[in-house]
Design an enzyme around this catalytic site. Structure first.
Site, PDB file in Angstrom:
ATOM      1  N   MET A 130       1.715 -12.672   2.179  1.00  0.00           N
ATOM      2  CA  MET A 130       2.299 -12.223   3.440  1.00  0.00           C
ATOM      3  C   MET A 130       3.672 -11.572   3.258  1.00  0.00           C
ATOM      4  SD  MET A 130      -0.150 -12.667   5.228  1.00  0.00           S
ATOM      5  CE  MET A 130      -1.434 -13.602   6.017  1.00  0.00           C
ATOM      6  N   ARG A 131       3.719 -10.568   2.423  1.00  0.00           N
ATOM      7  CA  ARG A 131       4.961  -9.820   2.189  1.00  0.00           C
ATOM      8  C   ARG A 131       4.647  -8.334   2.181  1.00  0.00           C
ATOM      9  NH1 ARG A 131       9.398 -13.412   2.163  1.00  0.00           N
ATOM     10  NH2 ARG A 131       8.621 -15.370   1.354  1.00  0.00           N
ATOM     11  N   ASN A 183      -5.391  -4.860  -1.272  1.00  0.00           N
ATOM     12  CA  ASN A 183      -5.170  -5.952  -0.304  1.00  0.00           C
ATOM     13  C   ASN A 183      -6.436  -6.157   0.518  1.00  0.00           C
ATOM     14  OD1 ASN A 183      -3.674  -7.823   1.349  1.00  0.00           O
ATOM     15  ND2 ASN A 183      -3.487  -6.222   2.906  1.00  0.00           N
ATOM     16  N   HIS A 224      -7.706  -7.445   4.356  1.00  0.00           N
ATOM     17  CA  HIS A 224      -7.172  -7.644   5.710  1.00  0.00           C
ATOM     18  C   HIS A 224      -8.320  -8.024   6.654  1.00  0.00           C
ATOM     19  CE1 HIS A 224      -4.329  -7.206   8.974  1.00  0.00           C
ATOM     20  NE2 HIS A 224      -5.267  -6.558   9.635  1.00  0.00           N
ATOM     21  N   SER A 243      -8.418 -19.110  -0.127  1.00  0.00           N
ATOM     22  CA  SER A 243      -9.896 -19.108  -0.154  1.00  0.00           C
ATOM     23  C   SER A 243     -10.421 -17.794  -0.748  1.00  0.00           C
ATOM     24  CB  SER A 243     -10.479 -19.363   1.231  1.00  0.00           C
ATOM     25  OG  SER A 243     -10.313 -18.250   2.069  1.00  0.00           O
TER      26      SER A 243
HETATM   27  C1  GAR Z   1      -7.122 -13.808   4.894  1.00  0.00           C
HETATM   28  O1  GAR Z   1      -7.811 -13.815   6.110  1.00  0.00           O
HETATM   29  C2  GAR Z   1      -6.540 -12.442   4.611  1.00  0.00           C
HETATM   30  O2  GAR Z   1      -7.366 -11.399   5.015  1.00  0.00           O
HETATM   31  C3  GAR Z   1      -5.279 -12.483   5.431  1.00  0.00           C
HETATM   32  O3  GAR Z   1      -4.768 -13.775   5.167  1.00  0.00           O
HETATM   33  C4  GAR Z   1      -5.861 -14.665   4.969  1.00  0.00           C
HETATM   34  C5  GAR Z   1      -5.639 -15.446   3.699  1.00  0.00           C
HETATM   35  O4  GAR Z   1      -6.601 -16.445   3.546  1.00  0.00           O
HETATM   36  N1  GAR Z   1      -4.377 -11.438   5.078  1.00  0.00           N
HETATM   37  C6  GAR Z   1      -3.697 -10.709   5.970  1.00  0.00           C
HETATM   38  O5  GAR Z   1      -3.711 -10.931   7.161  1.00  0.00           O
HETATM   39  C7  GAR Z   1      -2.860  -9.577   5.381  1.00  0.00           C
HETATM   40  N2  GAR Z   1      -2.347  -8.756   6.400  1.00  0.00           N
HETATM   41  P1  GAR Z   1      -6.802 -17.178   2.150  1.00  0.00           P
HETATM   42  O6  GAR Z   1      -5.417 -17.677   1.739  1.00  0.00           O
HETATM   43  O7  GAR Z   1      -7.727 -18.312   2.455  1.00  0.00           O
HETATM   44  O8  GAR Z   1      -7.373 -16.193   1.188  1.00  0.00           O
END
Ligand code: GAR
Length: 190
Positions: A89-90, A106, A108, A13
């Site tokens: 997620m790496r 990134n 978060h 998203s």
């Molecule tokens: C998001 O909330 C992002 O901030 C998080 O994964 C989700 C991905 O959503 N990232 C982390 O937690 C990194 N540590 P998306 O695939 O809908 O963009």
């Protein structure tokens, strides 16, 4: 025009918000390519729909740097200047970090340095904080560490569930990620 590469493992998203902000003229940039470590990532479908080159490149859980070489080659092939992790997620290793020094960012879903790692929204909700938010930061060798570029707060409401809170945070992520990319494009970040 700044060329960005987006790395995503999941639903994408945040990638979609970047695509939409570019299409509407809010963000003056171009997405050179999208890469996922997950063959089923919906992010890849979103990229293809927007006619952006999309690749699945396995990211092996190993300390060896080789697994990042293919990523670097692909990003360079598409002339990427800024790498945007969007739910990737790496933990990025030195090989990729050095290839794009100070050019990997990134997003978060918490106010770092609070609640790094997985399920940041749940961590904040369970802790009982009254305010949480989202952070865009430069990537270094740590997990969700690195210099902060932009943050925005989200209030935790009395009747929030973990899901409603996560949804509001995601809405804020969709705004600030493009704002941070714009700051980079406009050379407003040292
Ligand atoms: C998001 O909330 C992002 O901030 C998080 O994964 C989700 C991905 O959503 N990232 C982390 O937690 C990194 N540590 P998306 O695939 O809908 O963009």
């Amino acid at each position: 025009m700044l060329i960005i590469g987006v790395l995503a493992s999941g639903k994408g998203s945040n990638l979609q918000a970047i695509i939409d902000n570019i299409a509407s003229g809010k963000l003056n940039a171009r997405i050179g390519c999208v890469i996922s470590d997950n063959t089923d990532a919906f992010a890849l479908e979103r990229a293809k729909k927007a006619q952006i080159p999309a690749y699945h490149i396995p990211y092996k859980n190993t300390l060896m740097p080789e697994c990042e070489i293919e990523y670097i080659e692909c990003l360079k092939k598409h002339n990427v200047e800024l790498v945007c992790l969007a739910g990737f997620m790496r933990i990025i290793k030195p090989t990729l970090l050095n290839a794009f020094k100070n050019r990997i960012i990134n997003i978060h879903p918490a106010l770092l340095p609070a609640f790094p790692g997985l399920h940041a929204q749940k961590q904040a909700y369970d802790y009982g904080v009254k305010v949480t938010g989202a952070t865009v930061h430069f990537v270094d060798e740590g997990m969700d560490t690195g210099r902060i570029i932009l943050q925005r707060t989200v209030e935790v409401k009395k009747d929030d569930t973990e899901e409603t809170l996560s949804e509001r945070i995601l809405g804020v992520e969709h705004q600030i990620y493009s704002e941070a990319i714009k700051l980079f494009a406009d050379k407003q970040i040292k």
